[in-house]
Design a protein around this motif. Structure first.
Motif, mmCIF file in Angstrom:
data_model
loop_
_atom_site.group_PDB
_atom_site.id
_atom_site.type_symbol
_atom_site.label_atom_id
_atom_site.label_comp_id
_atom_site.label_asym_id
_atom_site.label_seq_id
_atom_site.Cartn_x
_atom_site.Cartn_y
_atom_site.Cartn_z
ATOM 1 N N ASN A 165 0.819 -1.216 0.000
ATOM 2 C CA ASN A 165 0.000 0.000 0.000
ATOM 3 C C ASN A 165 0.854 1.267 0.000
ATOM 4 O O ASN A 165 2.088 1.217 -0.016
ATOM 5 C CB ASN A 165 -1.040 -0.032 1.134
ATOM 6 N N ASP A 166 0.187 2.398 0.002
ATOM 7 C CA ASP A 166 0.843 3.707 -0.104
ATOM 8 C C ASP A 166 1.710 4.039 1.107
ATOM 9 O O ASP A 166 2.516 4.976 1.056
ATOM 10 C CB ASP A 166 -0.233 4.788 -0.315
ATOM 11 N N LEU A 167 1.576 3.308 2.204
ATOM 12 C CA LEU A 167 2.444 3.500 3.368
ATOM 13 C C LEU A 167 3.671 2.591 3.303
ATOM 14 O O LEU A 167 4.570 2.702 4.134
ATOM 15 C CB LEU A 167 1.668 3.178 4.655
ATOM 16 N N GLY A 168 3.658 1.662 2.355
ATOM 17 C CA GLY A 168 4.750 0.683 2.261
ATOM 18 C C GLY A 168 4.456 -0.610 2.998
ATOM 19 O O GLY A 168 5.331 -1.475 3.109
ATOM 20 N N SER A 169 3.232 -0.770 3.506
ATOM 21 C CA SER A 169 2.856 -2.030 4.161
ATOM 22 C C SER A 169 2.639 -3.119 3.115
ATOM 23 O O SER A 169 2.142 -2.839 2.019
ATOM 24 C CB SER A 169 1.543 -1.850 4.948
#
Ligand code: BTN
Length: 156
Positions: A33-37
């Motif tokens: 995802n956009d958080l890097g998760s």
């Protein structure tokens, strides 16, 4: 009907079939995802249920981040761009997150999971309940290198 007319109808039918099968999307695979998760979703069963693993890139807990299990389900009566939901039971904190979303496939076949989440942290008491739930959005894309044919089902 002439031979040519029949061929045309057959060709149109095949085009329609291939277009609709390309759009089908299930959630199995590895996503970021956009958080890097990162999350890995295992096979989706015939009822649309799935499990997987989630490695969050961020955390409000003052503990080392660990991989956590997810459990969810997707609609299987509309495989084109289905809606879904899943829960992450964090193994390293007392919190729980629920995600709801939809899988979209663009005209190039690129998939995105557009989601909203509620993150529930553990409140010390009922008086502290009022600020114990956070809300946000995440967009997931499939990590490159995944076998697209595993995630795009044309047989359903
Ligand atoms: C915690 O802080 O207690 C557990 C980790 C929560 C991570 C959140 S869930 C919503 C958002 N999306 C992510 O990928 N990570 C954060």
């Amino acid at each position: 009907m002439g031979k040519r007319g029949f061929s045309l109808i057959l060709a149109l039918g095949l085009v329609t079939l291939s277009t609709s099968s390309e759009k089908k999307c299930i959630l199995s695979g590895v996503w970021q995802n956009d958080l890097g998760s990162n999350m890995t979703i295992s096979a989706v069963n015939e009822a649309g249920q799935f499990s997987g693993l989630y490695l969050t890139a961020v955390s409000g807990a003052e503990k080392p981040i660990l991989v956590s299990p997810i459990n969810g389900s997707q609609h299987i009566d509309s495989l084109e761009q289905p809606t879904f939901g899943f829960t992450v039971q964090w193994t390293f904190s007392d919190s729980t997150t629920v995600f709801v979303g939809q899988c979209f496939v663009d005209k190039h076949g690129k998939e995105t999971l557009q989601t909203m989440w509620l993150l529930r942290v553990k409140a010390r008491s009922a008086e502290n309940n009022w600020n114990a739930t956070m809300v946000g959005t995440n967009i997931f894309t499939r990590i490159k290198g995944q076998n697209l044919s595993e995630s795009m089902r044309s047989d359903l």
